[in-house]
Write a protein that holds these residues in place. Structure first.
Motif, mmCIF file in Angstrom:
data_model
loop_
_atom_site.group_PDB
_atom_site.id
_atom_site.type_symbol
_atom_site.label_atom_id
_atom_site.label_comp_id
_atom_site.label_asym_id
_atom_site.label_seq_id
_atom_site.Cartn_x
_atom_site.Cartn_y
_atom_site.Cartn_z
ATOM 1 N N ILE A 364 5.792 -102.695 8.552
ATOM 2 C CA ILE A 364 6.718 -103.413 7.582
ATOM 3 C C ILE A 364 5.703 -104.496 6.892
ATOM 4 O O ILE A 364 5.692 -104.591 5.641
ATOM 5 N N LEU A 417 7.890 -97.045 1.041
ATOM 6 C CA LEU A 417 9.413 -97.341 1.135
ATOM 7 C C LEU A 417 10.193 -96.183 1.139
ATOM 8 O O LEU A 417 11.193 -96.263 1.792
ATOM 9 N N PRO A 419 11.852 -92.763 1.841
ATOM 10 C CA PRO A 419 11.728 -91.910 3.009
ATOM 11 C C PRO A 419 11.525 -90.330 2.979
ATOM 12 O O PRO A 419 12.273 -89.719 3.256
ATOM 13 N N SER A 424 6.307 -92.973 5.341
ATOM 14 C CA SER A 424 7.443 -93.913 4.978
ATOM 15 C C SER A 424 7.633 -94.704 6.179
ATOM 16 O O SER A 424 7.161 -94.382 7.354
ATOM 17 N N LEU A 425 8.230 -95.868 6.033
ATOM 18 C CA LEU A 425 8.899 -96.403 7.246
ATOM 19 C C LEU A 425 9.475 -95.658 8.147
ATOM 20 O O LEU A 425 10.299 -94.971 7.906
ATOM 21 N N TRP A 427 12.363 -94.582 10.364
ATOM 22 C CA TRP A 427 14.135 -94.613 9.977
ATOM 23 C C TRP A 427 14.762 -94.672 11.597
ATOM 24 O O TRP A 427 14.319 -93.935 12.171
ATOM 25 N N PRO A 428 15.558 -95.370 11.704
ATOM 26 C CA PRO A 428 16.227 -96.598 10.843
ATOM 27 C C PRO A 428 15.409 -97.988 11.245
ATOM 28 O O PRO A 428 15.683 -98.871 10.564
ATOM 29 N N GLU A 430 12.615 -99.621 11.116
ATOM 30 C CA GLU A 430 11.857 -100.342 10.451
ATOM 31 C C GLU A 430 12.593 -100.732 9.070
ATOM 32 O O GLU A 430 12.317 -102.059 8.557
ATOM 33 N N TYR A 431 13.506 -99.956 8.729
ATOM 34 C CA TYR A 431 14.289 -100.300 7.666
ATOM 35 C C TYR A 431 15.237 -101.672 7.937
ATOM 36 O O TYR A 431 15.337 -102.199 6.890
ATOM 37 N N LEU A 434 13.282 -104.683 7.886
ATOM 38 C CA LEU A 434 12.888 -105.078 6.402
ATOM 39 C C LEU A 434 13.792 -105.584 5.784
ATOM 40 O O LEU A 434 13.831 -106.697 5.233
ATOM 41 N N VAL A 435 15.076 -105.105 6.042
ATOM 42 C CA VAL A 435 16.497 -105.685 5.400
ATOM 43 C C VAL A 435 16.776 -107.238 5.882
ATOM 44 O O VAL A 435 16.876 -107.988 5.244
#
Length: 473
Positions: A364, A417, A419, A424-425, A427-428, A430-431, A434-435
């Motif tokens: 991230i 960012l 996917p 990509s980060l 899932w889920p 790291e997302y 980040l949120v």
């Protein structure tokens, strides 16, 4: 002296050492086994060169703005001048996210690194978090090193930069030894052909640019610490660029020497990259030197990011975006000691989680750093439009070059960012993280609306005078 004014205690060499030494990290020297395997020696080395060019282009916006607005927190000031309070917080939040992620990782990484020499460090009582076991002794070593870095930063930028000069000199001397031996005792045929038979060179180089850009971060601290520098503004801008050149040259020289001394196709199947390459080539002492480089790189990155993080936070608190209670400067050391202590708390709060969990934070962090580079370029363009007559010690003759750097950084951020790629980060997890970081930043912004913005403290009288004068022209 104002309780919110820091001292000017950093010399030219001190600022160079913080910028360049802070960019030279640790893991690159032993992860090249994996990267040689995935991208070939050519993919990693030429990819690093490509990423360095992109980093320099992105840094051109920092170099110019740092010579116009010589103020602690750098990017926070640029963000405010260009886009008001939301811009200031966005600039700070992206960089802080990247920096604190790395600092948290360093807490246990130091113990893990030392455990490769003294395995008993990893033994004994401990705990497991996110699939990674951490001994209490490893954690204790990491916490003690963190406290040491904290006290250096607390005591002042001058002493921190002096220590950083010594660490950087150690890195340079040891790196030059590896390069001299590698290139004189090794062979070009160990390096060439530089790609696996099944690899296409250009795609391999491009694919490594994304991880390479995470290795080439840390130089932004030059802008964050500019107010404490004892030098003309023009020199600050040059040091921003020079820091990347030093770090990139160092990376490429050491990596190339390890591919010269021992066939990179064999190093690709080892576990400790450059360290193992020199060991297998019959130079065990140089393998030990490579390990010392890894530890020194960890310390330079630790000290640099700790200093820069505290200044970013200090800038937010000085402007009352975060409570001004944290903005007080120590009467003796002339450092933002309360902001520095808050950084210590945040770092230790996540540092105990260990490598298993913090690898998510690092991913991230890479995304946030790339976003910060792109946003800084946007700030430069907006400020040039609003205040075309502002004088800069370092001024880009054409905006195309910094624009290309910002665009490249934005592409890297988007690739991370969206996917749809292997970069990509995750899932889920790291997302979600980040949120959560974005929501925390939004909560800080909402809280700041209840407090009056202290523009005088955020920008300082000199910058306010410049802006007022140029707005009237």
């Amino acid at each position: 002296m104002s309780t919110k004014n820091v001292g000017k205690n950093i010399s030219s060499w001190g600022l160079i050492s913080l910028g360049a030494g802070g960019t030279i990290g640790s893991s690159w020297i032993y992860t090249n086994s994996q990267f040689f395997r995935e991208y070939g020696a050519g993919g990693e080395i030429f990819g690093m060169l490509t990423a360095a060019v992109l980093a320099i282009l992105a840094a051109l916006s920092f170099a110019e703005l740092a010579t116009i607005f010589v103020r602690s927190g750098g990017e926070v000031v640029y963000g405010y001048v260009a886009f008001g309070k939301p811009g200031a917080l966005f600039a700070a939040w992206t960089l802080l996210g990247g920096y604190i992620s790395s600092l948290g990782f360093y807490v246990t990484a130091s113990g893990l690194l030392l455990a490769r020499i003294w395995p008993q460090i990893a033994q004994g009582p401990g705990y497991t978090f996110a699939g990674m076991r951490i001994s209490f002794l490893q954690l204790l070593i990491g916490v003690m090193i963190t406290l040491g870095v904290y006290f250096l930063t607390y005591r002042g930028a001058k002493i921190a930069s002096q220590v950083q000069i010594i660490l950087l000199l150690g890195l340079v001397v040891l790196g030059l030894i590896l390069m001299v031996v590698g290139f004189t005792k090794g062979s070009f045929h160990n390096f060439w052909p530089a790609f696996n038979a099944h690899q296409q060179p250009v795609p391999a180089i491009i694919r490594f640019v994304i991880p390479a850009m995470t290795f080439l971060t840390g130089w932004e601290s030059v802008a964050a610490l500019a107010e404490e520098a004892q030098m003309p503004a023009k020199k600050i801008g040059l040091i921003v660029i020079f820091s990347i050149v030093i770090a990139a040259s160092y990376y490429i020289g050491v990596l190339l020497s390890s591919a010269w001394i021992w066939p990179w196709t064999k190093t690709a199947h080892l576990s400790m990259g450059t360290i193992d390459a020199f060991n297998h080539a019959g130079f065990p002492i140089l393998g030990d030197l490579a390990f010392i480089i890894a530890f020194l790189g960890l310390m330079t990155g630790f000290l640099n990011l700790f200093s820069a993080s505290s200044r970013l936070l200090f800038s937010l608190t000085r402007g009352n975006i975060l409570p001004q209670w944290f903005a007080k400067v120590h009467p003796q050391y002339q450092t933002p000691y309360r902001a520095t202590s808050l950084i210590l708390f945040l770092v230790l709060a996540i540092g105990w989680m260990g490598k298993g969990a913090l690898i998510y934070f690092l991913d991230i962090g890479g995304f946030l750093i790339a976003l910060a580079w792109a946003f800084n370029t946007l700030c430069l363009m907006k400020i040039r439009q609003q205040y075309p007559d502002l004088k800069a010690g370092f001024r880009n003759r054409y905006l195309l070059l910094p624009f290309l750097g910002g665009l490249g950084a934005l592409i890297v951020a988007l690739v991370s960012l969206l996917p749809i790629t292997k970069y990509s980060l995750a899932w889920p997890s790291e997302y979600v993280l980040l949120v959560l970081w974005a929501l925390l930043g939004f909560a800080v912004y909402l809280g700041s609306l209840k407090r009056p913005l202290d523009v005088q403290e955020l920008l300082g009288s000199d910058i306010l005078s410049k802006l007022k004068k140029n707005s009237q022209q």
